[in-house]
Design an enzyme around this catalytic site. Structure first.
Site, PDB file in Angstrom:
ATOM      1  N   TYR A  29       0.834  -1.207   0.000  1.00 44.62           N
ATOM      2  CA  TYR A  29       0.000   0.000   0.000  1.00 44.62           C
ATOM      3  C   TYR A  29       0.860   1.246   0.000  1.00 44.62           C
ATOM      4  O   TYR A  29       2.078   1.185   0.232  1.00 44.62           O
ATOM      5  CB  TYR A  29      -0.954  -0.006   1.199  1.00 44.62           C
ATOM      6  CG  TYR A  29      -0.300   0.362   2.529  1.00 44.62           C
ATOM      7  CD1 TYR A  29       0.512  -0.537   3.201  1.00 44.62           C
ATOM      8  CD2 TYR A  29      -0.497   1.611   3.095  1.00 44.62           C
ATOM      9  CE1 TYR A  29       1.104  -0.204   4.414  1.00 44.62           C
ATOM     10  CE2 TYR A  29       0.089   1.955   4.309  1.00 44.62           C
ATOM     11  CZ  TYR A  29       0.887   1.044   4.955  1.00 44.62           C
ATOM     12  OH  TYR A  29       1.478   1.368   6.149  1.00 44.62           O
ATOM     13  N   ARG A  80       8.483   4.192  -4.574  1.00 42.12           N
ATOM     14  CA  ARG A  80       8.472   3.232  -3.450  1.00 42.12           C
ATOM     15  C   ARG A  80       7.443   2.129  -3.689  1.00 42.12           C
ATOM     16  O   ARG A  80       7.696   0.962  -3.388  1.00 42.12           O
ATOM     17  CB  ARG A  80       8.182   3.972  -2.134  1.00 42.12           C
ATOM     18  CG  ARG A  80       8.243   3.052  -0.917  1.00 42.12           C
ATOM     19  CD  ARG A  80       8.152   3.796   0.382  1.00 42.12           C
ATOM     20  NE  ARG A  80       6.850   4.399   0.583  1.00 42.12           N
ATOM     21  CZ  ARG A  80       6.541   5.207   1.608  1.00 42.12           C
ATOM     22  NH1 ARG A  80       7.457   5.501   2.524  1.00 42.12           N
ATOM     23  NH2 ARG A  80       5.331   5.723   1.718  1.00 42.12           N
ATOM     24  N   ARG A 121      -7.625 -20.412  -1.711  1.00 39.80           N
ATOM     25  CA  ARG A 121      -6.603 -20.267  -0.667  1.00 39.80           C
ATOM     26  C   ARG A 121      -5.505 -21.322  -0.758  1.00 39.80           C
ATOM     27  O   ARG A 121      -5.781 -22.527  -0.778  1.00 39.80           O
ATOM     28  CB  ARG A 121      -7.246 -20.321   0.725  1.00 39.80           C
ATOM     29  CG  ARG A 121      -6.258 -19.963   1.826  1.00 39.80           C
ATOM     30  CD  ARG A 121      -6.919 -19.887   3.191  1.00 39.80           C
ATOM     31  NE  ARG A 121      -5.932 -19.464   4.186  1.00 39.80           N
ATOM     32  CZ  ARG A 121      -5.043 -20.294   4.753  1.00 39.80           C
ATOM     33  NH1 ARG A 121      -5.036 -21.571   4.438  1.00 39.80           N
ATOM     34  NH2 ARG A 121      -4.159 -19.828   5.623  1.00 39.80           N
ATOM     35  N   HIS A 173      -1.039 -21.146   0.222  1.00 39.66           N
ATOM     36  CA  HIS A 173       0.023 -20.195   0.602  1.00 39.66           C
ATOM     37  C   HIS A 173       0.827 -19.740  -0.608  1.00 39.66           C
ATOM     38  O   HIS A 173       1.086 -18.566  -0.795  1.00 39.66           O
ATOM     39  CB  HIS A 173       0.954 -20.820   1.648  1.00 39.66           C
ATOM     40  CG  HIS A 173       0.355 -20.836   3.017  1.00 39.66           C
ATOM     41  ND1 HIS A 173      -0.754 -21.594   3.340  1.00 39.66           N
ATOM     42  CD2 HIS A 173       0.694 -20.179   4.147  1.00 39.66           C
ATOM     43  CE1 HIS A 173      -1.063 -21.411   4.610  1.00 39.66           C
ATOM     44  NE2 HIS A 173      -0.198 -20.549   5.128  1.00 39.66           N
ATOM     45  N   LYS A 228       6.583  -1.833   1.931  1.00 46.15           N
ATOM     46  CA  LYS A 228       5.368  -1.231   2.524  1.00 46.15           C
ATOM     47  C   LYS A 228       4.196  -2.190   2.339  1.00 46.15           C
ATOM     48  O   LYS A 228       3.274  -1.987   1.536  1.00 46.15           O
ATOM     49  CB  LYS A 228       5.084   0.148   1.914  1.00 46.15           C
ATOM     50  CG  LYS A 228       4.172   0.989   2.790  1.00 46.15           C
ATOM     51  CD  LYS A 228       4.228   2.452   2.418  1.00 46.15           C
ATOM     52  CE  LYS A 228       3.200   3.302   3.129  1.00 46.15           C
ATOM     53  NZ  LYS A 228       3.304   3.338   4.581  1.00 46.15           N
ATOM     54  N   GLU A 270      11.817   2.299  14.451  1.00 44.10           N
ATOM     55  CA  GLU A 270      10.975   3.407  13.974  1.00 44.10           C
ATOM     56  C   GLU A 270       9.668   3.383  14.755  1.00 44.10           C
ATOM     57  O   GLU A 270       9.452   2.515  15.604  1.00 44.10           O
ATOM     58  CB  GLU A 270      10.715   3.267  12.471  1.00 44.10           C
ATOM     59  CG  GLU A 270       9.974   1.993  12.099  1.00 44.10           C
ATOM     60  CD  GLU A 270       9.728   1.834  10.599  1.00 44.10           C
ATOM     61  OE1 GLU A 270       9.661   2.839   9.874  1.00 44.10           O
ATOM     62  OE2 GLU A 270       9.581   0.670  10.167  1.00 44.10           O
ATOM     63  N   LEU A 277      10.948   1.411   7.279  1.00 39.56           N
ATOM     64  CA  LEU A 277      10.388   1.857   6.016  1.00 39.56           C
ATOM     65  C   LEU A 277      11.137   3.123   5.586  1.00 39.56           C
ATOM     66  O   LEU A 277      11.366   4.011   6.406  1.00 39.56           O
ATOM     67  CB  LEU A 277       8.900   2.180   6.180  1.00 39.56           C
ATOM     68  CG  LEU A 277       8.238   2.621   4.871  1.00 39.56           C
ATOM     69  CD1 LEU A 277       8.049   1.428   3.943  1.00 39.56           C
ATOM     70  CD2 LEU A 277       6.916   3.304   5.136  1.00 39.56           C
TER      71      LEU A 277
END
Ligand code: PDD
Length: 285
Positions: A33, A52, A100, A102, A147, A180, A204
């Protein structure tokens, strides 16, 4: 006015906007995101956010679902339809929807969601008084440079801060060094020098962080990019945190310890003044 979201090719009323239960973002947090500030109806520092985004997607092998030009059109449309002048744009790209499993199969197509909403900049009072932070062990995975929407460690950390009446939790690695904040980068000022953890898998690479480094260079303030401990932070002259939504917020208390005079310091104030100058220049451009 009803809010509108972009979901995988369609603009839909926010309350009906949904993704499939087998979206891998929902089931595995298999997605990326970005949060971009909307200032004066335009997206601030967009190229850096898109760089990014592309990097994060590349690191986990998800294709950009569209070109930057097409993405810009979608983002323009979402901001416009929601009439956001000052706020945020949220963009999420997941690996897509599939039974589903993995591991993923080649051919699953990424799904994108874009929303935007009004959100005021940090209040004058927050900036004038500064905020307290607490510290807690960093419980996240080991690729925090990506991210990813897998934010459980961050979510639990933020809630801990909220319960303690603090603004943020500064997360601490196994050697006692601050990594952070749960949604912000962490900084201290010692003897006129700015100290912040270097880029790497532990943090990040904040877009606001990059802007602050540019400002410091311009102002000829020395920056030492190295890890710092909780003790060093408590003894620092100043401390602050940065993010797209927080901009630059002075930190005046870390756990029980008051930082410096207990008031926002002069270096933080200069950085903030110059960050506002960047915003003013952006608004005039
Ligand atoms: N958070 N570190 C973490 C863990 C973050 O989630 C963020 C951003 C930052 C600061 O990055 P930037 O300056 O690019 O916003 C640092 C966003 C705002 C969020 O998750 O809402």
């Amino acid at each position: 006015m009803s809010r509108i979201a972009y979901v995988d090719g369609r603009y839909v009323p926010h309350r009906y906007a949904s993704v499939h239960i087998e979206d891998r973002g929902f089931q595995f947090a298999d997605g990326i995101y970005e949060v971009v500030a909307v200032i004066g109806g335009r997206r601030f520092d967009e190229p850096r956010h898109l760089d990014r985004l592309e990097r994060s997607l590349g690191e986990i092998d998800i294709m950009m679902p569209m070109s930057r030009a097409a993405l810009a059109c979608v983002m323009d449309e979402v901001v416009r339809r929601n009439r956001v002048t000052d706020g945020i744009l949220y963009l999420q790209i997941t690996r897509g929807s599939a039974p589903r499993d993995h591991g993923w199969r080649d051919g699953v197509s990424p799904k994108m969601v874009v929303t935007s909403r009004h959100q005021p900049a940090p209040s004058g009072q927050t900036i004038e008084n500064g905020v307290p932070v607490i510290t807690a062990p960093d419980q996240r995975w080991r690729r925090n440079d990506i991210k990813s929407v897998a934010l459980l460690g961050n979510v639990l950390g933020k809630q801990k801060a909220r319960r303690a009446g603090a603004y943020e939790t500064w997360m601490v690695d196994s050697t006692g060094m601050v990594t952070e904040g749960t949604s912000t980068n962490a900084w201290i000022v010692v003897g006129g020098q700015i100290i912040t953890r270097p880029l790497g898998p532990d943090i990040l690479g904040g877009i606001t962080r990059a802007a602050v480094l540019d400002i410091a260079r311009e102002l000829q303030i020395t920056v030492d990019q190295r890890p710092f401990s909780v003790d060093e932070a408590g003894d620092a002259d100043e401390a602050f945190l940065t993010s797209t939504t927080a901009y630059i917020i002075p930190v005046t208390q870390i756990d029980e310890k008051v930082v410096g005079t207990g008031k926002p310091g002069p270096v933080t104030a200069r950085l903030l003044e110059n960050y506002h100058r960047l915003i003013d220049e952006f608004l005039k451009s």
